[in-house]
Design a protein around this motif. Structure first.
Motif, short mmCIF file in Angstrom:
data_model
loop_
_atom_site.label_atom_id
_atom_site.label_comp_id
_atom_site.label_asym_id
_atom_site.label_seq_id
_atom_site.Cartn_x
_atom_site.Cartn_y
_atom_site.Cartn_z
N THR A 24 1.72 19.14 18.10
CA THR A 24 3.14 18.78 18.26
C THR A 24 3.65 18.18 16.96
N TRP A 25 4.97 18.14 16.85
CA TRP A 25 5.58 17.53 15.67
C TRP A 25 5.18 16.05 15.57
N GLU A 26 5.09 15.39 16.72
CA GLU A 26 4.72 13.97 16.75
C GLU A 26 3.28 13.78 16.26
N GLU A 27 2.39 14.67 16.70
CA GLU A 27 0.99 14.57 16.23
C GLU A 27 0.91 14.78 14.72
N ALA A 28 1.65 15.75 14.23
CA ALA A 28 1.64 16.02 12.79
C ALA A 28 2.25 14.86 12.02
N THR A 29 3.32 14.28 12.58
CA THR A 29 3.94 13.12 11.92
C THR A 29 2.96 11.96 11.87
N GLN A 30 2.25 11.72 12.97
CA GLN A 30 1.26 10.64 13.00
C GLN A 30 0.13 10.93 12.01
N ALA A 31 -0.29 12.17 11.92
CA ALA A 31 -1.34 12.53 10.96
C ALA A 31 -0.88 12.24 9.53
N MET A 32 0.39 12.54 9.23
CA MET A 32 0.91 12.25 7.89
C MET A 32 0.95 10.75 7.64
N ARG A 33 1.36 9.98 8.66
CA ARG A 33 1.37 8.51 8.50
C ARG A 33 -0.04 7.99 8.26
N ASP A 34 -1.01 8.51 9.03
CA ASP A 34 -2.40 8.09 8.85
C ASP A 34 -2.89 8.44 7.45
N LEU A 35 -2.54 9.63 6.99
CA LEU A 35 -2.94 10.06 5.65
C LEU A 35 -2.31 9.17 4.58
N GLU A 36 -1.05 8.83 4.78
CA GLU A 36 -0.35 7.96 3.84
C GLU A 36 -1.00 6.57 3.82
N ASN A 37 -1.34 6.04 5.00
CA ASN A 37 -2.00 4.74 5.07
C ASN A 37 -3.36 4.78 4.38
N LEU A 38 -4.10 5.87 4.59
CA LEU A 38 -5.41 6.01 3.95
C LEU A 38 -5.25 6.06 2.43
N ALA A 39 -4.26 6.81 1.95
CA ALA A 39 -4.03 6.89 0.51
C ALA A 39 -3.67 5.53 -0.07
N SER A 40 -2.86 4.77 0.64
CA SER A 40 -2.49 3.42 0.18
C SER A 40 -3.72 2.53 0.09
N LEU A 41 -4.59 2.65 1.09
CA LEU A 41 -5.82 1.85 1.10
C LEU A 41 -6.72 2.21 -0.08
N VAL A 42 -6.87 3.49 -0.35
CA VAL A 42 -7.70 3.94 -1.47
C VAL A 42 -7.13 3.44 -2.80
N ILE A 43 -5.81 3.51 -2.94
CA ILE A 43 -5.17 3.03 -4.17
C ILE A 43 -5.39 1.52 -4.33
N GLU A 44 -5.24 0.79 -3.22
CA GLU A 44 -5.44 -0.65 -3.26
C GLU A 44 -6.88 -0.99 -3.65
N MET A 45 -7.85 -0.25 -3.09
CA MET A 45 -9.25 -0.49 -3.42
C MET A 45 -9.53 -0.16 -4.89
N ALA A 46 -8.94 0.92 -5.40
CA ALA A 46 -9.13 1.28 -6.80
C ALA A 46 -8.53 0.22 -7.71
N ASN A 47 -7.38 -0.31 -7.34
CA ASN A 47 -6.77 -1.39 -8.13
C ASN A 47 -7.64 -2.64 -8.11
N ASP A 48 -8.21 -2.96 -6.94
CA ASP A 48 -9.11 -4.11 -6.84
C ASP A 48 -10.33 -3.91 -7.73
N ASP A 49 -10.91 -2.69 -7.71
CA ASP A 49 -12.08 -2.40 -8.55
C ASP A 49 -11.73 -2.57 -10.02
N ARG A 50 -10.57 -2.06 -10.42
CA ARG A 50 -10.16 -2.17 -11.83
C ARG A 50 -9.97 -3.64 -12.22
N ARG A 51 -9.35 -4.40 -11.33
CA ARG A 51 -9.12 -5.83 -11.60
C ARG A 51 -10.46 -6.57 -11.73
#
Ligand SMILES: [Zn+2]
Length: 111
Positions: A24-51
């Protein structure tokens, strides 16, 4: 960042192809939100590692860890501020760090 209809349609197509069923469109929208949240987490972890790498360049022998909510990599107990030591082996509580300093356990065990 707003998720576009094009992005939702793309992930919907991928999900349907990979899973062999309609999403469904809702499932796909939720999947995109989950993917976006995962990407934000990975970026945050990479920034922490660099710091942390920058901190070790300034303090090659290690330093107390100012971040809270972190745990000793050896015993799992909380390790922050004066009860922490962060060096090339990672984060340890001071009890474990003192055991390393006394050569009771090797520093590499934290890795
Ligand atoms: Zn410990």
């Amino acid at each position: 960042m707003a998720i576009s209809d094009k992005q939702i349609q793309e992930i919907k197509n991928i999900l349907e192809k990979d899973h062999g069923r309609e999403f469904t469109w809702e499932e796909a929208t939720q999947a995109m939100r989950d993917l976006e949240n995962l990407a934000s987490l990975v970026i945050e972890m990479a920034n922490d590692d660099r710091r942390r790498e920058e901190m070790l360049k300034k303090h090659p022998n290690g330093l107390h860890f100012e971040d809270s909510g972190c745990c000793c990599q050896i015993c799992g107990n909380p390790a922050s501020k004066e009860n922490s030591w962060f060096d090339k082996y990672g984060l340890k509580c001071m009890i474990c760090q003192e055991a390393i300093n006394a050569k009771i356990i090797p520093g590499s065990i934290a890795e």
